[in-house]
Write an enzyme that holds these catalytic residues in place. Sequence first.
Site, PDB file in Angstrom:
ATOM      1  N   ARG A 131       0.834  -1.191   0.000  1.00 44.82           N
ATOM      2  CA  ARG A 131       0.000   0.000   0.000  1.00 44.82           C
ATOM      3  C   ARG A 131       0.875   1.249   0.000  1.00 44.82           C
ATOM      4  NH1 ARG A 131      -4.832  -0.166   4.258  1.00 44.82           N
ATOM      5  NH2 ARG A 131      -3.101  -0.334   5.710  1.00 44.82           N
ATOM      6  N   LYS A 182       3.863 -22.122   1.408  1.00 45.84           N
ATOM      7  CA  LYS A 182       3.797 -20.671   1.565  1.00 45.84           C
ATOM      8  C   LYS A 182       4.226 -20.261   2.970  1.00 45.84           C
ATOM      9  CE  LYS A 182       2.942 -16.393   0.559  1.00 45.84           C
ATOM     10  NZ  LYS A 182       1.573 -15.872   0.582  1.00 45.84           N
ATOM     11  N   ASN A 190       9.825 -12.977   5.328  1.00 43.22           N
ATOM     12  CA  ASN A 190       9.211 -11.842   6.022  1.00 43.22           C
ATOM     13  C   ASN A 190       9.942 -11.385   7.279  1.00 43.22           C
ATOM     14  OD1 ASN A 190       7.371 -12.338   3.993  1.00 43.22           O
ATOM     15  ND2 ASN A 190       5.586 -12.187   5.299  1.00 43.22           N
ATOM     16  N   SER A 250       4.703  -8.156   3.615  1.00 43.18           N
ATOM     17  CA  SER A 250       3.522  -7.756   4.382  1.00 43.18           C
ATOM     18  C   SER A 250       3.873  -7.518   5.844  1.00 43.18           C
ATOM     19  CB  SER A 250       2.427  -8.811   4.260  1.00 43.18           C
ATOM     20  OG  SER A 250       2.892 -10.071   4.714  1.00 43.18           O
TER      21      SER A 250
END
Length: 303
Positions: A131, A182, A190, A250
């Site tokens: 974002r 995943k 991450n 994320s």
Amino acid sequence: MSWHVLGAGALGSLWAARLAGADATVRIILRSAQRLADYQRAGGLTLTAEDLSRLYAIPAELPDASTPIQRLLVACKAYDAEGAVAQVASRLSSGCEILLLQNGLGSQQAIAERWPQARCIFVSSTEGAYREDDFHVVFAGRGQNWLGDSNGGSAPAWLDELNRAGIPQTWSSDMLARLWRKLALNCAINPLTVLHDCRNGELLQHREQLSGLCQELVELLEASGQPAAASDLQGEVLRVIDATAANYSSMYQDVRLGRRTEIAYLLGHACRSADSLGLALPRLHELHRHLREHLSQRGLPTD
């Protein structure tokens, strides 16, 4: 049939914008009247892809709207997903399809067990997005989306809608293996982006650390009965890093914005699984400890 998208984060917005761009009927469900007002002031959802930005005036509504839901894409964080579905549960049509786009393991199974009348389709994605601002998402890395029914069953006809929208998809007959795969990718990538304060691509400067983590994750996957998920894990980690080099993970985005992370569904789940299997995986446990310390120092939840 309409697509209802629950959660206007990076991936939810990415899916919504591409579907709307292909003339699919899409509605975004926002959590509060304030968020709805902010969205309406923004005029819709902006997607930036390949340096081009486009505004999509996708209709939005609150969870308590009256329109029935036949196909629901749940793009909330893992810790919010079950509660978010509960808010719209009264609107779920008979035979509703729920697509679950969560990281890690645990939240998808909880939703499938709580709403057995719905067809729950698990989604595992390696696409990259972040974002730029509220209701402005940047498509930062092409990847793949695997979808599968937790109870088996044939591929739905609406997969063609994803193709028309440019959403890459593959129907999988073994989604549990995909979800474990995943989870391992997220555990390798991450947390390191948070601790090294970097984009995904910069992790290539830490290949030795990546290699050690991948070795332990392969051990965990194999001990968990997921040899297919363990196959060439390090190679895929490097490929994902390369494909999403410009992307912020994320988890990195969550920490930067002062939000709760999905640590409990990623490293937490991996470490708990290792303990239950009697595996000694010191690199994973040390990474988990360092990440929890980092989160605590920033005043963020550590679970």
